[in-house]
Design a protein around this motif. Sequence first.
Motif, short mmCIF file in Angstrom:
data_model
loop_
_atom_site.label_atom_id
_atom_site.label_comp_id
_atom_site.label_asym_id
_atom_site.label_seq_id
_atom_site.Cartn_x
_atom_site.Cartn_y
_atom_site.Cartn_z
N ALA A 1 0.82 -1.21 0.00
CA ALA A 1 0.00 0.00 0.00
C ALA A 1 0.86 1.26 0.00
O ALA A 1 0.59 2.20 -0.75
N MET A 2 1.88 1.28 0.85
CA MET A 2 2.70 2.49 0.97
C MET A 2 3.55 2.73 -0.27
O MET A 2 3.53 3.82 -0.84
N LEU A 3 4.29 1.72 -0.70
CA LEU A 3 5.21 1.91 -1.82
C LEU A 3 4.45 2.14 -3.12
O LEU A 3 4.78 3.04 -3.90
N GLY A 4 3.42 1.32 -3.37
CA GLY A 4 2.63 1.51 -4.58
C GLY A 4 1.86 2.82 -4.55
O GLY A 4 1.74 3.52 -5.56
N GLY A 5 1.33 3.17 -3.39
CA GLY A 5 0.57 4.42 -3.27
C GLY A 5 1.43 5.64 -3.48
O GLY A 5 1.06 6.57 -4.20
N VAL A 6 2.61 5.68 -2.85
CA VAL A 6 3.51 6.83 -2.99
C VAL A 6 4.01 6.96 -4.42
O VAL A 6 4.02 8.05 -5.00
N TRP A 7 4.41 5.82 -5.00
CA TRP A 7 4.91 5.85 -6.38
C TRP A 7 3.84 6.38 -7.33
O TRP A 7 4.08 7.28 -8.13
N GLY A 8 2.64 5.81 -7.25
CA GLY A 8 1.57 6.21 -8.16
C GLY A 8 1.11 7.63 -7.93
O GLY A 8 0.84 8.37 -8.88
N ALA A 9 1.04 8.06 -6.66
CA ALA A 9 0.60 9.42 -6.35
C ALA A 9 1.59 10.45 -6.87
O ALA A 9 1.20 11.50 -7.41
N ARG A 10 2.88 10.18 -6.71
CA ARG A 10 3.89 11.12 -7.22
C ARG A 10 3.78 11.28 -8.72
O ARG A 10 3.78 12.39 -9.27
N LEU A 11 3.66 10.14 -9.42
CA LEU A 11 3.57 10.19 -10.87
C LEU A 11 2.28 10.87 -11.29
O LEU A 11 2.27 11.67 -12.24
N CYS A 12 1.18 10.59 -10.61
CA CYS A 12 -0.11 11.20 -10.93
C CYS A 12 -0.04 12.72 -10.80
O CYS A 12 -0.49 13.45 -11.69
N LEU A 13 0.51 13.23 -9.71
CA LEU A 13 0.59 14.67 -9.48
C LEU A 13 1.52 15.34 -10.48
O LEU A 13 1.26 16.44 -10.96
N HIS A 14 2.62 14.66 -10.80
CA HIS A 14 3.55 15.20 -11.80
C HIS A 14 2.87 15.35 -13.16
O HIS A 14 2.99 16.40 -13.82
N LEU A 15 2.15 14.32 -13.56
CA LEU A 15 1.46 14.36 -14.85
C LEU A 15 0.30 15.34 -14.84
O LEU A 15 0.03 16.02 -15.84
N LEU A 16 -0.38 15.44 -13.70
CA LEU A 16 -1.51 16.37 -13.59
C LEU A 16 -1.03 17.81 -13.76
O LEU A 16 -1.69 18.61 -14.43
N TRP A 17 0.11 18.15 -13.17
CA TRP A 17 0.65 19.50 -13.32
C TRP A 17 0.90 19.80 -14.79
O TRP A 17 0.58 20.90 -15.28
N ARG A 18 1.43 18.82 -15.52
CA ARG A 18 1.70 19.04 -16.94
C ARG A 18 0.41 19.22 -17.73
O ARG A 18 0.32 20.09 -18.61
N VAL A 19 -0.58 18.41 -17.41
CA VAL A 19 -1.86 18.52 -18.13
C VAL A 19 -2.52 19.88 -17.88
O VAL A 19 -3.10 20.49 -18.79
N LEU A 20 -2.41 20.38 -16.66
CA LEU A 20 -3.06 21.64 -16.30
C LEU A 20 -2.31 22.87 -16.79
O LEU A 20 -2.92 23.93 -16.98
N HIS A 21 -1.00 22.74 -17.02
CA HIS A 21 -0.20 23.92 -17.32
C HIS A 21 0.42 23.91 -18.72
O HIS A 21 1.01 24.90 -19.13
N GLU A 22 0.31 22.81 -19.43
CA GLU A 22 0.89 22.73 -20.76
C GLU A 22 -0.17 22.29 -21.78
O GLU A 22 -1.21 21.75 -21.40
N GLU A 23 0.12 22.54 -23.04
CA GLU A 23 -0.79 22.08 -24.08
C GLU A 23 -0.72 20.56 -24.20
O GLU A 23 0.17 19.92 -23.62
N GLU A 24 -1.62 19.98 -24.94
CA GLU A 24 -1.67 18.53 -25.08
C GLU A 24 -0.33 18.00 -25.58
O GLU A 24 0.30 18.56 -26.47
N ASP A 25 0.10 16.91 -24.96
CA ASP A 25 1.36 16.27 -25.34
C ASP A 25 1.40 16.01 -26.84
O ASP A 25 0.39 15.63 -27.44
N GLY A 26 2.57 16.20 -27.42
CA GLY A 26 2.71 16.05 -28.86
C GLY A 26 2.32 14.68 -29.37
O GLY A 26 1.82 14.53 -30.50
N ARG A 27 2.54 13.66 -28.55
CA ARG A 27 2.14 12.30 -28.96
C ARG A 27 0.65 12.22 -29.19
O ARG A 27 0.18 11.62 -30.17
N TYR A 28 -0.13 12.84 -28.30
CA TYR A 28 -1.58 12.78 -28.42
C TYR A 28 -2.09 13.73 -29.49
O TYR A 28 -3.12 13.45 -30.12
N ARG A 29 -1.40 14.83 -29.68
CA ARG A 29 -1.78 15.72 -30.80
C ARG A 29 -1.61 14.99 -32.12
O ARG A 29 -2.44 15.13 -33.03
N TYR A 30 -0.54 14.21 -32.22
CA TYR A 30 -0.31 13.43 -33.44
C TYR A 30 -1.43 12.39 -33.62
O TYR A 30 -1.96 12.24 -34.74
#
Length: 260
Positions: free
Chosen positions: A63-92
């Motif tokens: 619970a702890m290791l999986g939760g911390v790992w996933g939460a960190r990645l989730c928040l990192h990606l969320l910041w990018r989604v909220l502050h940057e345009e759509e990733d070039g891979r998805y635009r393509y």
Amino acid sequence: MDFAPLLHVLIAAVILMSLAFEVQRRTRNAGIVDVVWAGGMAAAAVYYGVVSEGSALSRFLAAMLGGVWGARLCLHLLWRVLHEEEDGRYRYLRQHWQDSQAKFFGFFMLQAGFTALFSVPFLIAANNPTASLSIWSIAGVLVWLLSLCGESLADRQLAAFRADPANRGKTCRAGLWRYSRHPNYFFEWLHWFGWVLLSVGAANAWLSLLGPLLMGASLVWITGIPFVEAQSLRSRGDDYRRYQQETSMFFLWPPRSRDS
């Protein structure tokens, strides 16, 4: 071992990805799929830690290791989604699919399936009956810690590089990015070996190998590096071609001379 929790995670993932698809449809930013995938993985780890039949230590570590790992990645990606345009891979993909929402929905449902599939190592580790710290569990925690620190550092170095307007159109060669074209992916892959170690002693421990095997194949051949590098070549051209010539694709390795 009871695999019913895996079905519960799959059902929850389908519901969450359906909601994420609707967000994508409204915002035209498919990057939300990665945010929900990471968050779903964190939630799955915590859920397995609560309902599994392993020792208290095994369930806590899952619970702890999986939760911390996933939460960190989730928040990192969320910041990018909220502050940057759509990733070039998805635009393509949006352009290639002519903005077909049916294809995007299928893609989101595929990611729901991947959420359940990639959570299997968490489930195996959470059902480990080992009740005390062993050399395997200590090694697993150390691998997890090394990979989390390495991936976080690579993400911060890239974010700092991209934040400087003077670097627009250039390729990041700072820090870990000097030794690998995808150090964040390398440490993401390394992370899954921690779960193999944490699963030693559990029933069906061999299933924990799904983590590094599937993630390695996905990153190197399917949805990771091929898409990122294709987009990098479209956006940075010759500068990225030089980077490909000089820098290891995946593993950390000293840069090589273009003449070698």
